[in-house]
Motif scaffolding. Structure first.
Motif, PDB file in Angstrom:
ATOM      1  N   VAL A 125       0.848  -1.192   0.000  1.00 50.67           N
ATOM      2  CA  VAL A 125       0.000   0.000   0.000  1.00 50.67           C
ATOM      3  C   VAL A 125       0.883   1.241   0.000  1.00 50.67           C
ATOM      4  O   VAL A 125       1.850   1.328   0.763  1.00 50.67           O
ATOM      5  CB  VAL A 125      -0.937   0.012   1.227  1.00 50.67           C
ATOM      6  CG1 VAL A 125      -1.760   1.299   1.253  1.00 50.67           C
ATOM      7  CG2 VAL A 125      -1.854  -1.191   1.200  1.00 50.67           C
ATOM      8  N   CYS A 126       0.553   2.181  -0.880  1.00 53.74           N
ATOM      9  CA  CYS A 126       1.289   3.437  -0.963  1.00 53.74           C
ATOM     10  C   CYS A 126       0.379   4.594  -0.554  1.00 53.74           C
ATOM     11  O   CYS A 126      -0.819   4.578  -0.861  1.00 53.74           O
ATOM     12  CB  CYS A 126       1.810   3.682  -2.383  1.00 53.74           C
ATOM     13  SG  CYS A 126       3.170   2.587  -2.866  1.00 53.74           S
ATOM     14  N   LYS A 127       0.968   5.571   0.084  1.00 59.13           N
ATOM     15  CA  LYS A 127       0.238   6.778   0.486  1.00 59.13           C
ATOM     16  C   LYS A 127       0.918   7.988  -0.137  1.00 59.13           C
ATOM     17  O   LYS A 127       2.122   8.179   0.008  1.00 59.13           O
ATOM     18  CB  LYS A 127       0.207   6.921   2.008  1.00 59.13           C
ATOM     19  CG  LYS A 127      -0.636   8.100   2.481  1.00 59.13           C
ATOM     20  CD  LYS A 127      -0.715   8.150   3.995  1.00 59.13           C
ATOM     21  CE  LYS A 127      -1.587   9.334   4.430  1.00 59.13           C
ATOM     22  NZ  LYS A 127      -1.675   9.413   5.912  1.00 59.13           N
ATOM     23  N   GLN A 186       5.304  14.465 -11.147  1.00 60.41           N
ATOM     24  CA  GLN A 186       6.124  13.707 -10.202  1.00 60.41           C
ATOM     25  C   GLN A 186       5.297  13.401  -8.960  1.00 60.41           C
ATOM     26  O   GLN A 186       4.796  14.308  -8.297  1.00 60.41           O
ATOM     27  CB  GLN A 186       7.378  14.491  -9.820  1.00 60.41           C
ATOM     28  CG  GLN A 186       8.372  14.668 -10.960  1.00 60.41           C
ATOM     29  CD  GLN A 186       9.630  15.393 -10.534  1.00 60.41           C
ATOM     30  OE1 GLN A 186       9.677  16.012  -9.469  1.00 60.41           O
ATOM     31  NE2 GLN A 186      10.662  15.330 -11.359  1.00 60.41           N
ATOM     32  N   VAL A 187       5.155  12.125  -8.682  1.00 55.96           N
ATOM     33  CA  VAL A 187       4.365  11.676  -7.523  1.00 55.96           C
ATOM     34  C   VAL A 187       5.285  10.950  -6.552  1.00 55.96           C
ATOM     35  O   VAL A 187       5.935   9.966  -6.919  1.00 55.96           O
ATOM     36  CB  VAL A 187       3.217  10.742  -7.959  1.00 55.96           C
ATOM     37  CG1 VAL A 187       2.405  10.303  -6.742  1.00 55.96           C
ATOM     38  CG2 VAL A 187       2.323  11.427  -8.978  1.00 55.96           C
ATOM     39  N   GLN A 189       9.682   4.150   3.508  1.00 55.82           N
ATOM     40  CA  GLN A 189      10.533   5.054   2.755  1.00 55.82           C
ATOM     41  C   GLN A 189       9.706   5.976   1.867  1.00 55.82           C
ATOM     42  O   GLN A 189       8.583   5.655   1.471  1.00 55.82           O
ATOM     43  CB  GLN A 189      11.508   4.267   1.877  1.00 55.82           C
ATOM     44  CG  GLN A 189      12.514   3.434   2.647  1.00 55.82           C
ATOM     45  CD  GLN A 189      13.421   2.643   1.734  1.00 55.82           C
ATOM     46  OE1 GLN A 189      13.032   2.281   0.624  1.00 55.82           O
ATOM     47  NE2 GLN A 189      14.636   2.358   2.182  1.00 55.82           N
ATOM     48  N   GLU A 190      10.298   7.120   1.544  1.00 56.29           N
ATOM     49  CA  GLU A 190       9.689   8.050   0.601  1.00 56.29           C
ATOM     50  C   GLU A 190      10.291   7.777  -0.774  1.00 56.29           C
ATOM     51  O   GLU A 190      11.479   7.986  -0.990  1.00 56.29           O
ATOM     52  CB  GLU A 190       9.953   9.497   1.023  1.00 56.29           C
ATOM     53  CG  GLU A 190       9.361  10.524   0.072  1.00 56.29           C
ATOM     54  CD  GLU A 190       9.624  11.957   0.514  1.00 56.29           C
ATOM     55  OE1 GLU A 190       9.535  12.860  -0.337  1.00 56.29           O
ATOM     56  OE2 GLU A 190       9.933  12.153   1.704  1.00 56.29           O
ATOM     57  N   VAL A 191       9.467   7.293  -1.694  1.00 54.83           N
ATOM     58  CA  VAL A 191       9.963   6.879  -3.006  1.00 54.83           C
ATOM     59  C   VAL A 191       9.094   7.505  -4.087  1.00 54.83           C
ATOM     60  O   VAL A 191       7.987   7.986  -3.838  1.00 54.83           O
ATOM     61  CB  VAL A 191       9.951   5.338  -3.153  1.00 54.83           C
ATOM     62  CG1 VAL A 191      10.932   4.697  -2.183  1.00 54.83           C
ATOM     63  CG2 VAL A 191       8.551   4.787  -2.944  1.00 54.83           C
ATOM     64  N   MET A 192       9.611   7.455  -5.319  1.00 56.89           N
ATOM     65  CA  MET A 192       8.868   8.007  -6.451  1.00 56.89           C
ATOM     66  C   MET A 192       8.015   6.930  -7.091  1.00 56.89           C
ATOM     67  O   MET A 192       8.428   5.775  -7.205  1.00 56.89           O
ATOM     68  CB  MET A 192       9.827   8.595  -7.487  1.00 56.89           C
ATOM     69  CG  MET A 192       9.137   9.389  -8.589  1.00 56.89           C
ATOM     70  SD  MET A 192      10.316  10.328  -9.581  1.00 56.89           S
ATOM     71  CE  MET A 192       9.218  11.025 -10.823  1.00 56.89           C
ATOM     72  N   ASN A 216      12.220   2.598  -6.312  1.00 58.69           N
ATOM     73  CA  ASN A 216      10.948   3.235  -6.642  1.00 58.69           C
ATOM     74  C   ASN A 216       9.846   2.184  -6.704  1.00 58.69           C
ATOM     75  O   ASN A 216      10.095   0.991  -6.572  1.00 58.69           O
ATOM     76  CB  ASN A 216      11.063   3.978  -7.982  1.00 58.69           C
ATOM     77  CG  ASN A 216      11.844   3.178  -9.002  1.00 58.69           C
ATOM     78  OD1 ASN A 216      11.475   2.061  -9.322  1.00 58.69           O
ATOM     79  ND2 ASN A 216      12.953   3.733  -9.490  1.00 58.69           N
ATOM     80  N   VAL A 217       8.606   2.653  -6.920  1.00 55.64           N
ATOM     81  CA  VAL A 217       7.453   1.758  -6.995  1.00 55.64           C
ATOM     82  C   VAL A 217       6.666   2.060  -8.261  1.00 55.64           C
ATOM     83  O   VAL A 217       6.830   3.123  -8.875  1.00 55.64           O
ATOM     84  CB  VAL A 217       6.542   1.905  -5.755  1.00 55.64           C
ATOM     85  CG1 VAL A 217       7.270   1.473  -4.496  1.00 55.64           C
ATOM     86  CG2 VAL A 217       6.046   3.337  -5.615  1.00 55.64           C
ATOM     87  N   ILE A 218       5.810   1.115  -8.649  1.00 56.63           N
ATOM     88  CA  ILE A 218       4.959   1.306  -9.826  1.00 56.63           C
ATOM     89  C   ILE A 218       3.500   1.121  -9.424  1.00 56.63           C
ATOM     90  O   ILE A 218       3.181   0.388  -8.485  1.00 56.63           O
ATOM     91  CB  ILE A 218       5.330   0.351 -10.972  1.00 56.63           C
ATOM     92  CG1 ILE A 218       5.175  -1.107 -10.542  1.00 56.63           C
ATOM     93  CG2 ILE A 218       6.741   0.619 -11.457  1.00 56.63           C
ATOM     94  CD1 ILE A 218       5.393  -2.107 -11.667  1.00 56.63           C
ATOM     95  N   LEU A 219       2.641   1.791 -10.156  1.00 55.34           N
ATOM     96  CA  LEU A 219       1.208   1.718  -9.863  1.00 55.34           C
ATOM     97  C   LEU A 219       0.601   0.411 -10.352  1.00 55.34           C
ATOM     98  O   LEU A 219      -0.232  -0.200  -9.670  1.00 55.34           O
ATOM     99  CB  LEU A 219       0.491   2.909 -10.512  1.00 55.34           C
ATOM    100  CG  LEU A 219      -1.011   3.012 -10.274  1.00 55.34           C
ATOM    101  CD1 LEU A 219      -1.313   3.167  -8.782  1.00 55.34           C
ATOM    102  CD2 LEU A 219      -1.596   4.182 -11.060  1.00 55.34           C
TER     103      LEU A 219
END
Length: 200
Positions: free
Chosen positions: A53-55, A85-86, A95-98, A154-157
């Motif tokens: 889960v991403c916030k 940029q999200v 962590q804070e990632v893009m 980073n992460v992907i949707l």
């Protein structure tokens, strides 16, 4: 005379059915090969395999950038688009990632979270990106994919080729292969029964 005609017709029917079964098996093998050289490499290459889960922390639209797909073409300077940029908080690690839309987005432009597909109308592209940014600000919590091995920070949707998509792609050649094998088996059984009947 009639019996010979029936036997001949039966043999022709068996031959056609056998050719159909072999053709289905051959086509299914070609489909397996095509899937193996197109979809499977992209699926295995992707390292974003674990869902979490991403916030959303922030979603900003930066200055316009040029589409990487247009690089080297004569129309390179005609297709600029706003760079969205999200940044998100990764629940799994804190962590804070893009965030990127898919694996392809990172390859096309690592500076932007979203890369438009069609850039003919700059007003439509701008409106679409603004809508996406507002949706991220509105729906701040959503599922995303990250790399459990830590190769990519980073992460992907969403994944281009998820496991369900790969299974769905393999479903049709599997059904065709099964149907072809079933036809071949039935023809062989019919021939075997005919031989037994002739001996009796």
């Amino acid at each position: 005379m009639l019996g010979k005609k029936l036997v001949t017709a039966q043999k022709r029917g068996e031959t056609r059915a056998l050719c159909l079964g072999l053709g289905m098996v051959a086509c299914s093998m070609m489909m397996y090969f095509f899937i193996g050289i197109t979809i499977v490499p992209f699926y295995t290459k992707s390292v974003w395999t674990t869902e979490t889960v991403c916030k959303v922390l922030k979603a900003n639209i930066k200055d316009k950038v040029f589409c990487p797909n247009s690089k080297g073409s004569e129309d390179e300077e005609i297709f600029p688009y706003p760079c969205l940029q999200v940044w998100v908080n990764l629940t799994a690690s804190g962590q804070e990632v893009m965030l990127y839309q898919t694996e392809d987005t990172l390859e096309r432009n690592p500076k932007c979270s979203y890369v438009p597909d069609k850039l003919e109308n700059s007003k439509e592209v701008k409106a679409r990106i603004e809508t996406i940014a507002s949706n991220f600000k509105k729906y701040q919590t959503f599922p995303c994919y990250y790399d459990p091995g830590g190769t990519q920070t980073n992460v992907i949707l969403s994944r281009l080729y998820p496991a369900k998509g790969l299974l769905f792609a393999l479903l049709w050649p599997t059904l065709m292969f099964t149907g072809g094998c079933l036809i071949i088996v039935l023809v062989k059984i019919s021939q075997y029964v005919s031989v037994l009947s002739a001996w009796q």
